[in-house]
Design an enzyme around this catalytic site. Structure first.
Site, PDB file in Angstrom:
ATOM      1  N   HIS A   7       0.846  -1.169  -0.114  1.00 50.74           N
ATOM      2  CA  HIS A   7       0.000  -0.035   0.166  1.00 50.74           C
ATOM      3  C   HIS A   7       1.056   1.432  -0.158  1.00 50.74           C
ATOM      4  O   HIS A   7       1.941   1.099   0.143  1.00 50.74           O
ATOM      5  CB  HIS A   7      -0.920  -0.026   1.105  1.00 50.74           C
ATOM      6  CG  HIS A   7      -0.504   0.369   2.339  1.00 50.74           C
ATOM      7  ND1 HIS A   7       0.026  -0.906   3.328  1.00 50.74           N
ATOM      8  CD2 HIS A   7      -0.078   1.138   3.392  1.00 50.74           C
ATOM      9  CE1 HIS A   7       0.510  -0.856   4.407  1.00 50.74           C
ATOM     10  NE2 HIS A   7       0.526   0.571   4.475  1.00 50.74           N
ATOM     11  N   HIS A  79       3.896   7.163   3.750  1.00 47.56           N
ATOM     12  CA  HIS A  79       4.897   6.079   3.722  1.00 47.56           C
ATOM     13  C   HIS A  79       4.493   5.153   2.563  1.00 47.56           C
ATOM     14  O   HIS A  79       3.207   5.131   2.236  1.00 47.56           O
ATOM     15  CB  HIS A  79       5.070   5.287   4.937  1.00 47.56           C
ATOM     16  CG  HIS A  79       3.888   4.443   5.394  1.00 47.56           C
ATOM     17  ND1 HIS A  79       2.919   5.044   6.395  1.00 47.56           N
ATOM     18  CD2 HIS A  79       3.461   3.230   5.196  1.00 47.56           C
ATOM     19  CE1 HIS A  79       2.019   4.110   6.412  1.00 47.56           C
ATOM     20  NE2 HIS A  79       2.345   3.019   5.726  1.00 47.56           N
ATOM     21  N   GLU A 130       7.452   0.736   5.084  1.00 41.90           N
ATOM     22  CA  GLU A 130       7.026   0.080   5.979  1.00 41.90           C
ATOM     23  C   GLU A 130       7.175  -1.470   5.442  1.00 41.90           C
ATOM     24  O   GLU A 130       7.012  -1.485   4.211  1.00 41.90           O
ATOM     25  CB  GLU A 130       5.473   0.054   6.124  1.00 41.90           C
ATOM     26  CG  GLU A 130       4.876  -0.716   7.117  1.00 41.90           C
ATOM     27  CD  GLU A 130       3.482  -0.763   7.119  1.00 41.90           C
ATOM     28  OE1 GLU A 130       2.860  -1.072   8.292  1.00 41.90           O
ATOM     29  OE2 GLU A 130       2.838   0.220   6.389  1.00 41.90           O
TER      30      GLU A 130
END
Length: 135
Positions: A7, A79, A130
């Site tokens: 994502h 992010h 991440e």
């Protein structure tokens, strides 16, 4: 090591307004909001087929998103998240190469119920990364 893009996260100052924009203007289907107090955020996911967009709103006084929004009050990209097959092996390899893992270096359970880690943006071209355990 690097798997698929899971994502792209966007920090938003107002989840209702951001959700309405994606739903009403772009025709997106949104998940129900999830409160993640251990991460200091409320999240909504938008499935775009090959990946997701994650809307992030601050939750609580110590939210890292609140700090981000102080610098960028309108919001913006926060992010990117990549999947990895083995998050511990990925962490150890990255640390051995000088990358900084944020927090205590131990994975936490993320919004998808899987272990996640964050890598310092200064080590990745100014982008907060991440990593999420795949599968």
């Amino acid at each position: 090591m690097l798997g698929r893009l899971n994502h792209v996260a966007i920090a938003v100052p107002d989840m209702k307004a951001a959700s309405a924009l994606y739903r009403d203007t772009l025709g997106a289907r949104l998940s129900e909001p999830q409160l993640l107090p251990e991460h200091g955020v409320t999240v909504v996911f938008i499935d775009v087929g090959n990946t997701k967009i994650e809307l992030l709103e601050p939750l609580g006084e110590n939210s890292p998103i609140a700090t981000f929004l102080e610098k960028s009050p309108a919001g913006g990209m926060h992010h990117i998240c990549y999947e990895v097959d083995d998050i511990i092996a990925a962490r150890d390899r990255l640390k051995s190469q000088g990358a900084r893992v944020l927090g205590d270096g131990e994975p936490k359970i993320g919004a998808h119920g899987k272990p996640v880690l964050f890598l310092h943006p200064k080590d990745f071209l100014g982008t907060l990364v991440e990593l999420e355990q795949a599968g």
